[in-house]
Design an enzyme around this catalytic site. Structure first.
Site, PDB file in Angstrom:
ATOM      1  N   ASP A  99      -8.454  -7.737  -2.519  1.00  0.00           N
ATOM      2  CA  ASP A  99      -7.922  -6.407  -2.833  1.00  0.00           C
ATOM      3  C   ASP A  99      -7.373  -6.477  -4.256  1.00  0.00           C
ATOM      4  O   ASP A  99      -6.176  -6.549  -4.473  1.00  0.00           O
ATOM      5  CB  ASP A  99      -6.826  -6.039  -1.831  1.00  0.00           C
ATOM      6  CG  ASP A  99      -6.319  -4.617  -2.021  1.00  0.00           C
ATOM      7  OD1 ASP A  99      -6.847  -3.896  -2.894  1.00  0.00           O
ATOM      8  OD2 ASP A  99      -5.373  -4.223  -1.308  1.00  0.00           O
TER       9      ASP A  99
ATOM     10  N   GLN B 100       0.831  -1.201   0.000  1.00  0.00           N
ATOM     11  CA  GLN B 100       0.000   0.000   0.000  1.00  0.00           C
ATOM     12  C   GLN B 100       0.868   1.254   0.000  1.00  0.00           C
ATOM     13  O   GLN B 100       1.899   1.314   0.665  1.00  0.00           O
ATOM     14  CB  GLN B 100      -0.926  -0.002   1.208  1.00  0.00           C
ATOM     15  CG  GLN B 100      -1.987  -1.091   1.174  1.00  0.00           C
ATOM     16  CD  GLN B 100      -3.050  -0.841   0.122  1.00  0.00           C
ATOM     17  OE1 GLN B 100      -3.273   0.283  -0.309  1.00  0.00           O
ATOM     18  NE2 GLN B 100      -3.725  -1.899  -0.295  1.00  0.00           N
TER      19      GLN B 100
ATOM     20  N   GLU C 130      -2.085 -15.112  -4.671  1.00  0.00           N
ATOM     21  CA  GLU C 130      -1.497 -13.956  -5.342  1.00  0.00           C
ATOM     22  C   GLU C 130      -1.001 -14.393  -6.722  1.00  0.00           C
ATOM     23  O   GLU C 130      -0.456 -15.488  -6.882  1.00  0.00           O
ATOM     24  CB  GLU C 130      -0.338 -13.392  -4.520  1.00  0.00           C
ATOM     25  CG  GLU C 130       0.564 -12.394  -5.231  1.00  0.00           C
ATOM     26  CD  GLU C 130      -0.174 -11.174  -5.763  1.00  0.00           C
ATOM     27  OE1 GLU C 130       0.171 -10.714  -6.866  1.00  0.00           O
ATOM     28  OE2 GLU C 130      -1.094 -10.691  -5.076  1.00  0.00           O
TER      29      GLU C 130
ATOM     30  N   TYR D  91      -5.841 -11.900  -4.212  1.00  0.00           N
ATOM     31  CA  TYR D  91      -4.953 -10.814  -4.642  1.00  0.00           C
ATOM     32  C   TYR D  91      -4.175 -10.365  -3.400  1.00  0.00           C
ATOM     33  O   TYR D  91      -4.105  -9.183  -3.080  1.00  0.00           O
ATOM     34  CB  TYR D  91      -5.727  -9.655  -5.248  1.00  0.00           C
ATOM     35  CG  TYR D  91      -6.771 -10.075  -6.264  1.00  0.00           C
ATOM     36  CD1 TYR D  91      -6.441 -10.261  -7.605  1.00  0.00           C
ATOM     37  CD2 TYR D  91      -8.093 -10.297  -5.871  1.00  0.00           C
ATOM     38  CE1 TYR D  91      -7.407 -10.650  -8.532  1.00  0.00           C
ATOM     39  CE2 TYR D  91      -9.065 -10.688  -6.801  1.00  0.00           C
ATOM     40  CZ  TYR D  91      -8.722 -10.854  -8.122  1.00  0.00           C
ATOM     41  OH  TYR D  91      -9.664 -11.236  -9.034  1.00  0.00           O
TER      42      TYR D  91
ATOM     43  N   CYS E  59      -9.514   0.180  -4.955  1.00  0.00           N
ATOM     44  CA  CYS E  59      -8.934   1.500  -5.193  1.00  0.00           C
ATOM     45  C   CYS E  59      -9.604   2.207  -6.368  1.00  0.00           C
ATOM     46  O   CYS E  59      -9.132   3.263  -6.800  1.00  0.00           O
ATOM     47  CB  CYS E  59      -7.428   1.395  -5.438  1.00  0.00           C
ATOM     48  SG  CYS E  59      -6.990   0.398  -6.882  1.00  0.00           S
TER      49      CYS E  59
END
Length: 450
Positions: free
Chosen positions: A380, A280, A333, A309, A407
Site C-alpha cells: 500500500d 486509512q 515501513e 509500506y 490510492c
C-alpha cells in the site's frame, strides 16, 4: 481571486485525472475544475502564460448544465457561489456538484484512461467492472473522513487552502469530516501562533479524539491555551518543528492532555496509532481493504508474506494470524514513528518481523539475511506508487501473488506496466470509492506470477 481574469466559454469534453475536465480553446488544452463532461460553461482561465503547454480554469457560470449536476453540499467549495463572491472555492470537495452515481461513472472513465495510457492495457479485460461504494456507505456519502488537516490563517482562524493556491479560506464545519470532528468546534479555539491543526477520530463509536497542533517552534503558550478550550475528554498533543528532533523530520510529539494515540479495532484486532501515524481516512476503509486483501491472497498456515509500506500494521495483523507460528509475516515501513506503532500492534505475534527502512532496500536485505523467498506480498505505497526499483525487489522475492492497494490510478497503472513486463498478470481489479465527493479512488489489484 481577481475578477479581472480571462473569462471564456467552452464545451467540456472528457474527464481527466486530478479532478479536471478537458476543454479546448483556439487549439489550447485547458484543464477545467468544477465542471461535468458535456456542459457548456464560462470559465476563469488561470496559469494562462502564452508559452504554457496547457492552461487551467475554474467554472464560474454554467450555461448548459449536465443532468448530473446537483446543488453543492458545501457552499465554501461551490465554485459558482464562490465566483459570485469574488473568491476561490476551498479544496477537498471538488466533485460535490455531481450526483454520486455520476461521480463514480466519471472515476471509472478516468481509471480506464489511465490504465490504457500508462499501463498499456484495457482494464475491462482484467476484471474491472466500475467504481463501487464501500458496503455500509451513507446515502449522501458525507461524514466519512476520520482524519482532517487544517491551516491557520494570518488572523488565527481555522482555514483550508484553495486548490493550487496559497489563499487560505476560513472554515467551520467540514461536511466530509466525521461528526465527532465537527463537534470539537475547532474554529472557536484561540489558534494564533499555531501554523497547522491535524485531528483524528477513531472510527468506532466510543473512540477518543486526538488533536495535533503542529507549530514552527515551542509548544508553550498557543497550543496549551487552545488545548484547554477543547471539550472534556479530548486528547491533545503538539508536534513541534524543531530541527533534528526525530529521524523522520516530523518533529517531537508532546502530550498536552490525555493520550497521544488512538486505538482502532478492525477484524478483531486492536491497533494503536500514534497521533501523526498513517491510518486509512474513510471510516469504512480499514475493514473494506482487509477483506479484499485477505480474499485475494488467501493466506495459508506456514506461508511467508511481506506487507510493504505497512504503516501501523493494518494488513500485517490479520496476515500474521493467518500464517501462524510456522509462517512469517515481514512488515516493512519507512516512517520510524509509524513503524514503532507496528511493533506495538504486532507484539503478541512472534511470526511477525517488523523492519523499518526504505522498502526497496529493506525487502531484499531481510530476505537475503533469512535466506528465504516469499509466497505473496501486499503493498500500500504512497500516492507516487512503488516505482521500478521496488517492483524489481518484489519480483526477486519469489512471490507468486501480489495484492496491490493504491490510492492513485496513475501510479497504479505505471507499476502495473512494470509488473506485467516482469512476468505477472493482472487477474483482478476492485476500485472502491473511498474518497466520495473528491476525484480520488482506491484500487485493490491482484497480480499473479505467470
Amino acid at each position: 481571486m481577481s475578477m479581472q481574469e480571462n473569462i471564456i466559454t467552452v464545451r467540456l469534453e472528457a474527464p481527466a485525472h486530478g479532478g479536471h475536465v478537458v476543454a479546448r480553446h483556439d487549439g489550447r488544452v485547458i484543464f477545467v475544475r468544477h465542471g461535468i463532461p458535456g456542459e457548456l460553461v464560462s470559465i476563469a482561465v488561470r496559469d494562462d502564460a502564452e508559452k504554457a503547454r496547457f492552461w487551467r480554469g475554474d467554472v464560474v457560470e454554467v450555461l448548459e448544465p449536465s443532468e448530473h449536476r446537483v446543488p453543492h453540499f458545501w457552499p465554501l467549495a461551490d465554485a459558482l457561489a464562490s465566483a459570485s463572491r469574488g473568491v476561490l472555492p476551498v479544496g477537498g470537495a471538488e466533485f460535490g456538484h455531481i450526483a454520486l452515481a455520476a461521480q463514480r461513472e466519471i472515476k471509472g472513465q478516468i481509471f480506464l484512461e489511465q490504465m490504457q495510457r500508462l499501463g498499456g492495457i484495457d482494464a475491462t479485460e482484467h476484471g474491472f467492472t466500475g467504481v463501487r461504494a464501500p458496503e455500509g456507505e451513507a446515502a449522501d456519502a458525507l461524514g466519512w473522513r476520520t482524519r482532517m488537516a487544517y491551516a491557520v490563517d494570518s488572523k488565527g482562524r481555522l482555514a483550508m487552502n484553495a486548490f493550487r493556491s496559497d489563499e487560505q479560506i476560513p472554515v467551520k464545519e467540514m461536511p466530509l469530516a466525521h461528526p465527532k470532528i465537527n463537534d470539537l468546534r475547532l474554529w472557536e479555539l484561540p489558534l494564533a501562533g499555531i501554523s497547522r491543526v491535524e485531528v483524528a477520530v477513531g472510527s468506532g463509536a466510543e473512540e477518543p479524539v486526538l488533536v495535533l497542533f503542529i507549530e514552527d517552534g515551542s509548544i508553550a503558550g498557543a497550543a496549551g491555551r487552545a488545548a484547554k478550550r477543547l471539550p472534556e475528554g479530548t486528547n491533545a498533543a503538539a508536534l513541534t518543528q524543531v530541527a533534528g528532533s526525530v529521524a523522520d523530520g516530523r518533529g517531537a510529539l508532546q502530550r498536552l492532555r490525555g493520550r497521544t494515540w488512538l486505538t482502532e479495532t478492525v477484524a478483531g484486532h486492536d491497533y494503536r496509532i500514534t497521533g501523526e501515524g498513517f491510518w486509512q481516512i474513510h471510516r469504512l476503509a480499514p475493514a473494506a481493504l482487509i477483506e479484499r486483501v485477505m480474499a485475494q491472497l488467501e493466506p495459508s498456515y506456514g506461508s511467508r508474506i511481506a506487507d510493504l509500506y505497512a504503516g501501523a500494521g493494518l494488513f500485517s495483523a490479520p496476515l500474521a494470524k493467518a500464517v501462524g507460528d510456522d509462517g512469517m509475516l515481514l512488515s516493512i515501513e519507512g516512517a520510524p514513528g509509524t513503524s514503532k506503532d507496528a511493533l506495538k500492534n504486532l507484539r503478541e505475534l512472534p511470526q511477525a518481523v517488523i523492519s523499518q527502512g526504505r522498502v526497496e532496500k529493506t525487502l531484499s536485505r531481510e530476505l537475503n539475511t533469512r535466506k528465504t523467498k516469499l509466497d505473496s506480498i501486499v503493498l500500500d505505497p504512497p500516492r507516487t506508487g512503488a516505482g521500478k526499483i521496488a517492483v524489481s525487489a518484489m519480483v526477486r522475492s519469489g512471490a507468486k501473488k501480489i495484492s496491490y492497494v493504491s490510492c492513485d490510478p496513475a501510479s497504479f497503472a505505471r507499476d502495473t506496466a512494470d509488473l506485467l513486463a516482469a512476468g505477472f498478470r493482472l487477474s483482478e481489479i476492485d476500485v472502491i470509492d473511498l474518497y466520495p465527493h473528491t476525484h480520488h479512488m482506491e484500487t485493490v489489484g491482484l497480480f499473479i506470477r505467470n
